[in-house]
Write a protein that holds these residues in place. Structure first.
Motif, PDB file in Angstrom:
ATOM      1  N   ILE A   1      -6.197   4.276  -0.416  1.00  0.00           N
ATOM      2  CA  ILE A   1      -5.020   3.618   0.176  1.00  0.00           C
ATOM      3  C   ILE A   1      -4.881   4.017   1.643  1.00  0.00           C
ATOM      4  CG2 ILE A   1      -2.499   3.566   0.134  1.00  0.00           C
ATOM      5  CD1 ILE A   1      -2.726   3.805  -2.950  1.00  0.00           C
ATOM      6  N   ASP A   2      -5.073   5.298   1.930  1.00  0.00           N
ATOM      7  CA  ASP A   2      -5.000   5.761   3.330  1.00  0.00           C
ATOM      8  C   ASP A   2      -6.059   5.074   4.188  1.00  0.00           C
ATOM      9  OD1 ASP A   2      -2.871   7.410   2.762  1.00  0.00           O
ATOM     10  OD2 ASP A   2      -4.107   9.210   2.492  1.00  0.00           O
ATOM     11  N   ALA A   3      -7.260   4.868   3.621  1.00  0.00           N
ATOM     12  CA  ALA A   3      -8.325   4.182   4.367  1.00  0.00           C
ATOM     13  C   ALA A   3      -7.948   2.725   4.630  1.00  0.00           C
ATOM     14  CB  ALA A   3      -9.636   4.261   3.585  1.00  0.00           C
ATOM     15  N   ALA A   4      -7.303   2.075   3.659  1.00  0.00           N
ATOM     16  CA  ALA A   4      -6.868   0.685   3.847  1.00  0.00           C
ATOM     17  C   ALA A   4      -5.790   0.593   4.923  1.00  0.00           C
ATOM     18  CB  ALA A   4      -6.353   0.128   2.523  1.00  0.00           C
ATOM     19  N   LEU A   5      -4.870   1.550   4.939  1.00  0.00           N
ATOM     20  CA  LEU A   5      -3.841   1.565   5.982  1.00  0.00           C
ATOM     21  C   LEU A   5      -4.465   1.752   7.369  1.00  0.00           C
ATOM     22  CD1 LEU A   5      -1.154   3.758   4.166  1.00  0.00           C
ATOM     23  CD2 LEU A   5      -0.911   1.340   4.779  1.00  0.00           C
ATOM     24  N   ALA A   6      -5.499   2.564   7.435  1.00  0.00           N
ATOM     25  CA  ALA A   6      -6.192   2.764   8.712  1.00  0.00           C
ATOM     26  C   ALA A   6      -6.898   1.484   9.152  1.00  0.00           C
ATOM     27  CB  ALA A   6      -7.197   3.907   8.584  1.00  0.00           C
ATOM     28  N   ARG A   7      -7.451   0.728   8.205  1.00  0.00           N
ATOM     29  CA  ARG A   7      -8.120  -0.537   8.554  1.00  0.00           C
ATOM     30  C   ARG A   7      -7.119  -1.563   9.070  1.00  0.00           C
ATOM     31  NH1 ARG A   7     -11.048   0.783   3.883  1.00  0.00           N
ATOM     32  NH2 ARG A   7      -9.872  -0.650   2.556  1.00  0.00           N
TER      33      ARG A   7
ATOM     34  N   LEU B   1       0.830  -1.211   0.000  1.00  0.00           N
ATOM     35  CA  LEU B   1       0.000   0.000   0.000  1.00  0.00           C
ATOM     36  C   LEU B   1       0.863   1.260   0.000  1.00  0.00           C
ATOM     37  CD1 LEU B   1      -2.713  -1.175   2.538  1.00  0.00           C
ATOM     38  CD2 LEU B   1      -3.129  -0.554   0.165  1.00  0.00           C
ATOM     39  N   LEU B   2       1.928   1.260   0.778  1.00  0.00           N
ATOM     40  CA  LEU B   2       2.818   2.425   0.822  1.00  0.00           C
ATOM     41  C   LEU B   2       3.492   2.650  -0.524  1.00  0.00           C
ATOM     42  CD1 LEU B   2       4.414   1.920   4.359  1.00  0.00           C
ATOM     43  CD2 LEU B   2       2.743   3.659   3.690  1.00  0.00           C
ATOM     44  N   ALA B   3       3.868   1.534  -1.194  1.00  0.00           N
ATOM     45  CA  ALA B   3       4.481   1.660  -2.519  1.00  0.00           C
ATOM     46  C   ALA B   3       3.478   2.238  -3.519  1.00  0.00           C
ATOM     47  CB  ALA B   3       4.987   0.300  -2.993  1.00  0.00           C
ATOM     48  N   GLU B   4       2.236   1.756  -3.446  1.00  0.00           N
ATOM     49  CA  GLU B   4       1.184   2.288  -4.323  1.00  0.00           C
ATOM     50  C   GLU B   4       0.938   3.771  -4.046  1.00  0.00           C
ATOM     51  OE1 GLU B   4      -2.488   0.223  -4.266  1.00  0.00           O
ATOM     52  OE2 GLU B   4      -1.788  -1.416  -5.536  1.00  0.00           O
ATOM     53  N   ARG B   5       0.947   4.121  -2.779  1.00  0.00           N
ATOM     54  CA  ARG B   5       0.706   5.522  -2.414  1.00  0.00           C
ATOM     55  C   ARG B   5       1.771   6.440  -2.991  1.00  0.00           C
ATOM     56  NH1 ARG B   5       0.787   9.817   0.883  1.00  0.00           N
ATOM     57  NH2 ARG B   5      -1.208  10.420   1.875  1.00  0.00           N
TER      58      ARG B   5
ATOM     59  N   ARG C   1      -8.212  11.751 -10.145  1.00  0.00           N
ATOM     60  CA  ARG C   1      -8.394  10.300  -9.974  1.00  0.00           C
ATOM     61  C   ARG C   1      -7.273   9.711  -9.127  1.00  0.00           C
ATOM     62  NH1 ARG C   1     -10.052  10.303 -15.532  1.00  0.00           N
ATOM     63  NH2 ARG C   1      -7.990   9.571 -16.183  1.00  0.00           N
ATOM     64  N   GLU C   2      -6.066  10.203  -9.353  1.00  0.00           N
ATOM     65  CA  GLU C   2      -4.933   9.713  -8.561  1.00  0.00           C
ATOM     66  C   GLU C   2      -5.120  10.061  -7.082  1.00  0.00           C
ATOM     67  OE1 GLU C   2      -2.031   8.081 -10.413  1.00  0.00           O
ATOM     68  OE2 GLU C   2      -3.947   7.945 -11.433  1.00  0.00           O
ATOM     69  N   ARG C   3      -5.645  11.234  -6.810  1.00  0.00           N
ATOM     70  CA  ARG C   3      -5.889  11.648  -5.423  1.00  0.00           C
ATOM     71  C   ARG C   3      -6.965  10.771  -4.775  1.00  0.00           C
ATOM     72  NH1 ARG C   3      -1.624  14.452  -3.511  1.00  0.00           N
ATOM     73  NH2 ARG C   3      -1.016  16.122  -4.934  1.00  0.00           N
ATOM     74  N   GLU C   4      -7.944  10.352  -5.539  1.00  0.00           N
ATOM     75  CA  GLU C   4      -8.981   9.457  -5.006  1.00  0.00           C
ATOM     76  C   GLU C   4      -8.379   8.108  -4.621  1.00  0.00           C
ATOM     77  OE1 GLU C   4     -12.027   9.198  -7.925  1.00  0.00           O
ATOM     78  OE2 GLU C   4     -12.786  11.237  -7.576  1.00  0.00           O
ATOM     79  N   GLU C   5      -7.456   7.617  -5.462  1.00  0.00           N
ATOM     80  CA  GLU C   5      -6.783   6.354  -5.148  1.00  0.00           C
ATOM     81  C   GLU C   5      -5.950   6.484  -3.870  1.00  0.00           C
ATOM     82  OE1 GLU C   5      -7.061   3.441  -6.614  1.00  0.00           O
ATOM     83  OE2 GLU C   5      -8.470   4.175  -8.126  1.00  0.00           O
ATOM     84  N   ILE C   6      -5.316   7.624  -3.712  1.00  0.00           N
ATOM     85  CA  ILE C   6      -4.520   7.861  -2.493  1.00  0.00           C
ATOM     86  C   ILE C   6      -5.411   7.833  -1.259  1.00  0.00           C
ATOM     87  CG2 ILE C   6      -3.136   9.584  -1.261  1.00  0.00           C
ATOM     88  CD1 ILE C   6      -2.073  10.466  -4.022  1.00  0.00           C
ATOM     89  N   ALA C   7      -6.611   8.419  -1.374  1.00  0.00           N
ATOM     90  CA  ALA C   7      -7.544   8.416  -0.236  1.00  0.00           C
ATOM     91  C   ALA C   7      -7.969   6.992   0.113  1.00  0.00           C
ATOM     92  CB  ALA C   7      -8.767   9.268  -0.570  1.00  0.00           C
TER      93      ALA C   7
ATOM     94  N   PRO D   1      -4.523  -4.396  -3.005  1.00  0.00           N
ATOM     95  CA  PRO D   1      -4.331  -4.250  -1.554  1.00  0.00           C
ATOM     96  C   PRO D   1      -5.289  -3.264  -0.885  1.00  0.00           C
ATOM     97  CG  PRO D   1      -2.217  -4.250  -2.689  1.00  0.00           C
ATOM     98  CD  PRO D   1      -3.274  -4.166  -3.746  1.00  0.00           C
ATOM     99  N   HIS D   2      -5.758  -2.265  -1.632  1.00  0.00           N
ATOM    100  CA  HIS D   2      -6.645  -1.273  -1.012  1.00  0.00           C
ATOM    101  C   HIS D   2      -8.125  -1.608  -1.212  1.00  0.00           C
ATOM    102  CE1 HIS D   2      -6.095   0.211  -5.179  1.00  0.00           C
ATOM    103  NE2 HIS D   2      -7.356   0.587  -5.058  1.00  0.00           N
ATOM    104  N   ALA D   3      -8.425  -2.841  -1.647  1.00  0.00           N
ATOM    105  CA  ALA D   3      -9.825  -3.235  -1.864  1.00  0.00           C
ATOM    106  C   ALA D   3     -10.611  -3.136  -0.560  1.00  0.00           C
ATOM    107  CB  ALA D   3      -9.891  -4.654  -2.409  1.00  0.00           C
TER     108      ALA D   3
END
Length: 203
Positions: free
Chosen positions: A154-160, A91-95, A146-152, A185-187
């Motif tokens: 990813i951040d939600a997945a890291l929080a989970r 997730l961090l790499a994707e971010r 769109r890229e910013r939406e993906e980042i959001a 990973p951020h599914a």
């Protein structure tokens, strides 16, 4: 004369006799009244003592109930620490990748605006043609958004991962298959929920 003296003596005796009995009766009445008053005061004191004891008992029960209340435990993660760490790194790499893309397209949009001259032609509604610079700028901004939406996401997945809910569908509450998480990973949703489109969205 003797008879008259005897009669007067009897009358005097009759008058004196009740006078002697009255003090005895009044003292008995007073003692009885005092006993009755003491008897009334005693239950009143007992009632007050019972009330205070009841209040103390109630306060003690509330205090013990607060102390005995169990703390809420964090949900147990579905996966082991090894898998979660692997997903965290992915997730961090994707971010980082999405952040670089977003910043690059934002810089491109700003550069297009700065290079544009004041006399450039604006969009022509009649001909259907427009300024190519404005079109390119809008395209760059859309990609950046769109890229910013993906980042959001990813951040939600890291929080989970941190709160122990990673791998649980945010809509249905059912577990997301491990294979899907490895691919994305951020599914945050199961495939059937995601494919249902806007129907899963809550009002």
């Amino acid at each position: 004369m003797a008879t008259a003296k005897k009669a007067s003596a009897r009358k005097a005796a009759a008058k004196k006799a009740p006078a002697r009995k009255r003090p005895a009766t009044s003292s008995k009445a007073k003692s009885a009244a005092n006993k009755a008053g003491a008897a009334k005061k005693a239950p009143a004191k007992k009632a007050v003592a019972k009330k205070s004891a009841t209040k103390k008992a109630g306060a003690a029960k509330k205090t013990s109930a607060k102390k005995a209340a169990p703390r809420r435990k964090a949900p147990k993660p579905r996966f082991g620490e090894v898998f979660l760490e692997k997903q965290r790194q992915a997730l961090l790499a994707e971010r980082r990748r999405y952040t670089e893309h977003a910043e690059r397209y934002e810089a491109e949009a700003e550069q297009l605006v700065s290079e544009r001259e004041p006399g450039d032609v604006q969009f022509d509604e009649e001909s259907g043609e427009g300024d190519s610079i404005a079109v390119e700028r809008d395209r760059a901004l859309q990609i950046s958004a769109r890229e910013r939406e993906e980042i959001a996401e990813i951040d939600a997945a890291l929080a989970r991962i941190e709160d122990g809910t990673y791998g649980i569908c945010v809509v249905s509450g059912k577990p997301i298959p491990k294979e899907r998480l490895e691919a994305i990973p951020h599914a945050s949703m199961r495939v059937e929920v995601k494919s249902s489109g806007p129907a899963w969205r809550r009002p």
